[in-house]
Design an enzyme around this catalytic site. Structure first.
Site, short mmCIF file in Angstrom:
data_model
loop_
_atom_site.label_atom_id
_atom_site.label_comp_id
_atom_site.label_asym_id
_atom_site.label_seq_id
_atom_site.Cartn_x
_atom_site.Cartn_y
_atom_site.Cartn_z
N GLU A 77 -5.01 1.95 2.64
CA GLU A 77 -5.01 0.80 3.56
C GLU A 77 -5.15 1.26 5.01
O GLU A 77 -5.86 0.64 5.79
CB GLU A 77 -3.70 0.01 3.40
CG GLU A 77 -3.70 -1.35 4.09
CD GLU A 77 -3.06 -1.34 5.48
OE1 GLU A 77 -3.05 -2.41 6.11
OE2 GLU A 77 -2.59 -0.28 5.95
N GLU A 78 -4.49 2.34 5.35
CA GLU A 78 -4.44 2.79 6.75
C GLU A 78 -5.79 3.30 7.23
O GLU A 78 -5.99 3.47 8.43
CB GLU A 78 -3.36 3.87 6.94
CG GLU A 78 -1.94 3.40 6.63
CD GLU A 78 -1.36 2.49 7.70
OE1 GLU A 78 -2.05 2.21 8.69
OE2 GLU A 78 -0.21 2.04 7.52
N HIS A 81 3.84 3.93 12.63
CA HIS A 81 2.89 4.96 13.10
C HIS A 81 3.53 5.82 14.20
O HIS A 81 2.83 6.30 15.09
CB HIS A 81 1.57 4.34 13.60
CG HIS A 81 0.88 3.50 12.56
ND1 HIS A 81 -0.42 3.07 12.69
CD2 HIS A 81 1.30 3.01 11.37
CE1 HIS A 81 -0.76 2.35 11.63
NE2 HIS A 81 0.28 2.30 10.82
N ASP A 87 6.21 2.03 6.50
CA ASP A 87 4.91 1.37 6.41
C ASP A 87 4.08 2.20 5.44
O ASP A 87 3.52 3.20 5.81
CB ASP A 87 4.27 1.31 7.80
CG ASP A 87 2.87 0.75 7.78
OD1 ASP A 87 2.46 0.22 6.73
OD2 ASP A 87 2.17 0.86 8.80
N ASP A 102 -0.15 4.41 0.93
CA ASP A 102 -0.49 5.44 1.92
C ASP A 102 0.25 5.20 3.23
O ASP A 102 0.74 4.10 3.49
CB ASP A 102 -2.00 5.48 2.17
CG ASP A 102 -2.55 4.16 2.68
OD1 ASP A 102 -2.23 3.11 2.09
OD2 ASP A 102 -3.29 4.16 3.69
N HIS A 136 0.85 -1.21 0.00
CA HIS A 136 0.00 0.00 0.00
C HIS A 136 0.87 1.25 0.00
O HIS A 136 1.92 1.28 0.66
CB HIS A 136 -1.00 0.00 1.16
CG HIS A 136 -0.43 0.07 2.55
ND1 HIS A 136 -0.21 1.27 3.19
CD2 HIS A 136 -0.04 -0.90 3.42
CE1 HIS A 136 0.27 1.02 4.41
NE2 HIS A 136 0.39 -0.27 4.57
N ASP A 170 4.27 -6.08 4.17
CA ASP A 170 3.78 -5.05 5.07
C ASP A 170 3.97 -5.46 6.53
O ASP A 170 3.23 -5.03 7.41
CB ASP A 170 2.28 -4.80 4.77
CG ASP A 170 1.78 -3.49 5.32
OD1 ASP A 170 2.60 -2.65 5.72
OD2 ASP A 170 0.55 -3.30 5.36
ZN ZN Z 1 1.04 -1.14 6.47
#
Ligand code: ZN
Length: 410
Positions: free
Chosen positions: A175-176, A380, A141, A80, A78, A198
Site C-alpha cells: 500500500e505504501e 512514517h 501503520d 507493509d 495493509h 488505516d
Molecule cells: Zn496506512
C-alpha cells in the site's frame, strides 16, 4: 495485558518494508512472511475460505450467524510499512499508564515523545502507549489495523451468539508504494462494501480523499556549444525554471494549503539544455477542479514557450479519485459505520484525507471502502505511536459494525 496488544507486538517484529524498485508482488519477502502467518492464524481460529493468492493477498470469511440474508461486508488492512524509514529490528516499548510524562526512546535518547508536540496524547491519560525504540518505525501503520481485524475475527468466530452476516477479511501488500489495490480481486472478495482500518484518532471515519493526477510537462530546447550559442541556444532548463517560478501566482502549493484546498506540486525534475521534464502532482477534492488546475498549468507552460521559443509536451496521468464520489451513492455504508463508532461510546470524527488510501482505488473498482481509525499516530516517523486502549476501541467498532449490518437487514 490485552489480546490485541499481544497480537500487535508479534506482528511488528516482522520486517514488511516494501521496495519500490521491485516489480514483484509483494515487492519484498517479509510481507509474504506476515501474510502467510495471518493465513495460518485465520485457519487455526476456524475462519472459512482462507486463501492466499499468488500475489500474497490473504482473504477469508467469517460465516453468517443469522438465518436472514445480510449483505456481505469486508474489513481490509495493509501489512507493509512506510519505505521512508527502517522497518526491521523493531523493538516495541509499552509505556504503561501514561500520565503526560515525556517518553524517551532509549535507542536514540534525543527522540522524545512529548504531549506538546503530539496533542493527541492528551486523550491517552491512563492508557498504555506503544512506541518503537527510537531508530525504527513502530509499524502501527498499518499493523494496528491488521491486529484489530485479526482480534475481531477471533472474537466473532468464538462467539457465534453475536448476530452478524457474512464478513470478509483481506490483508494486502505494498500500500505504501501505491500498489495495494493493484491485484485486489474485488470479484472474489464479493462484498457490497469494505472498511479499511488505516486512520488515526479514535472515532475517525474518513469518507473523502483527494482526487489525484500527475502531469509531465516536458520542455524541448536547442543545445549547441555554449561558447558560440548567441542567438541559437534555447535552454529547456531555463524554460522549466521560469515555469516553476511562475506557478504559485496561479495555484496553491502544498506548503501553503490545508483543509479542502488542493495544490499543484512540482515533484521531480529531469534536466538538460535540450530537454527538461517537470513531474507535477495535481491534487484537489473536486475532480473538475483538478481539470481547472491542469489547464492553468498548461497555460503557464505555453506562455513560457511563447516567450522563450522551443516547444512543450504535456501529458496527464490519472492516479486516483475522491472516494466520496462513489460513497455518496451508498449512504448505508457511512451511516452504519457512524452508528458503530457511536455505540462504542466515541464521537464520530470526519476529516478529508489530504492523500489517497487503498479505499480511494477500491471504491472506484466497485468496492465502496471508507477508512476507519486504527489508532495510528505520527505515522512514517520514528515517533510513531499507538495505544492498547485505542486498538481495543477499533476492535469494538469492527464488532459493532458487523452487528449493525445484520440488525439493519433484519
Ligand atoms: Zn496506512
Amino acid at each position: 495485558m490485552s489480546v490485541i496488544l499481544d497480537r500487535f507486538l508479534r506482528y511488528v517484529t516482522v520486517d514488511t518494508t516494501p521496495d519500490e524498485s521491485s516489480s514483484a508482488t509483494p515487492s519484498t519477502a517479509g510481507q509474504r512472511v506476515l501474510l502467510t502467518m495471518l493465513a495460518d492464524e485465520l485457519r487455526r481460529m476456524g475462519a472459512a475460505d482462507v486463501a492466499q493468492d499468488s500475489h500474497g493477498y490473504v482473504m477469508a470469511t467469517i460465516p453468517s450467524t443469522v438465518a436472514h440474508a445480510v449483505p456481505t461486508i469486508g474489513f481490509v488492512a495493509h501489512v507493509d510499512t512506510s519505505p521512508e524509514l527502517p522497518g526491521g529490528g523493531v523493538k516495541a516499548i509499552v509505556h504503561r499508564v501514561y500520565d503526560r510524562r515525556d517518553l524517551v526512546l532509549p535507542d536514540a535518547p534525543d527522540t522524545v515523545l512529548r504531549v506538546a508536540d503530539s496533542p493527541a496524547l492528551e486523550d491517552q491519560i491512563g492508557h498504555d502507549i506503544v512506541t518503537a525504540s527510537g531508530t525504527t518505525l513502530l509499524g502501527a501503520d498499518d499493523k494496528a489495523g491488521v491486529a484489530e481485524i485479526m482480534c475481531a475475527a477471533e472474537h466473532l468466530l468464538s462467539h457465534p451468539e453475536i448476530a452478524h452476516g457474512p464478513v470478509r477479511l483481506a490483508f494486502t501488500p505494498d500500500e505504501e508504494i501505491g500498489r495495494g489495490a493493484d491485484h485486489f480481486d474485488v470479484e472474489r472478495f464479493a462484498a457490497v462494501c469494505a472498511y479499511t482500518l488505516d486512520a488515526g484518532e479514535c472515532g475517525e471515519l474518513e469518507i473523502e480523499s483527494f482526487s489525484a493526477d500527475a502531469m509531465d510537462v516536458t520542455f524541448h530546447g536547442f543545445n549547441t556549444h555554449p561558447g558560440y550559442a548567441k542567438g541559437k541556444m534555447v535552454s529547456a532548463i531555463r524554460m522549466a525554471a521560469a515555469f516553476i517560478e511562475a506557478l504559485p501566482a496561479h495555484v496553491l502549493t502544498p506548503e501553503r494549503s490545508d483543509g479542502y484546498e488542493g495544490y499543484v506540486h512540482p515533484h521531480g525534475l529531469n534536466a538538460s539544455v535540450e530537454r527538461t521534464s517537470v513531474r507535477l502532482l495535481i491534487r484537489d477534492f473536486r475532480t473538475d477542479a483538478l481539470r481547472e488546475k491542469e489547464s492553468i498549468v498548461e497555460r503557464v507552460a505555453r506562455s513560457i514557450v511563447a516567450r522563450e521559443g522551443g516547444r512543450v509536451e504535456i501529458a496527464v496521468e490519472q492516479q486516483y479519485r475522491n472516494m466520496r464520489e462513489v460513497l455518496d451513492r451508498h449512504p448505508p455504508v457511512i451511516e452504519h459505520a457512524a452508528d458503530a463508532i457511536r455505540r462504542a461510546g466515541l464521537e464520530v470524527r470526519m476529516r478529508p484525507i489530504r492523500g489517497g488510501t487503498d479505499g480511494s482505488r477500491l471504491s472506484f473498482m466497485g468496492l465502496p471502502t471508507p477508512n476507519l481509525f486504527a489508532g495510528q499516530h505520527n505515522i512514517h516517523s520514528r515517533l510513531e505511536w499507538t495505544s492498547a486502549q485505542d486498538m481495543a476501541k477499533a476492535v469494538e467498532v469492527i464488532l459493532n459494525l458487523s452487528e449493525e449490518w445484520a440488525l439493519r437487514a433484519g
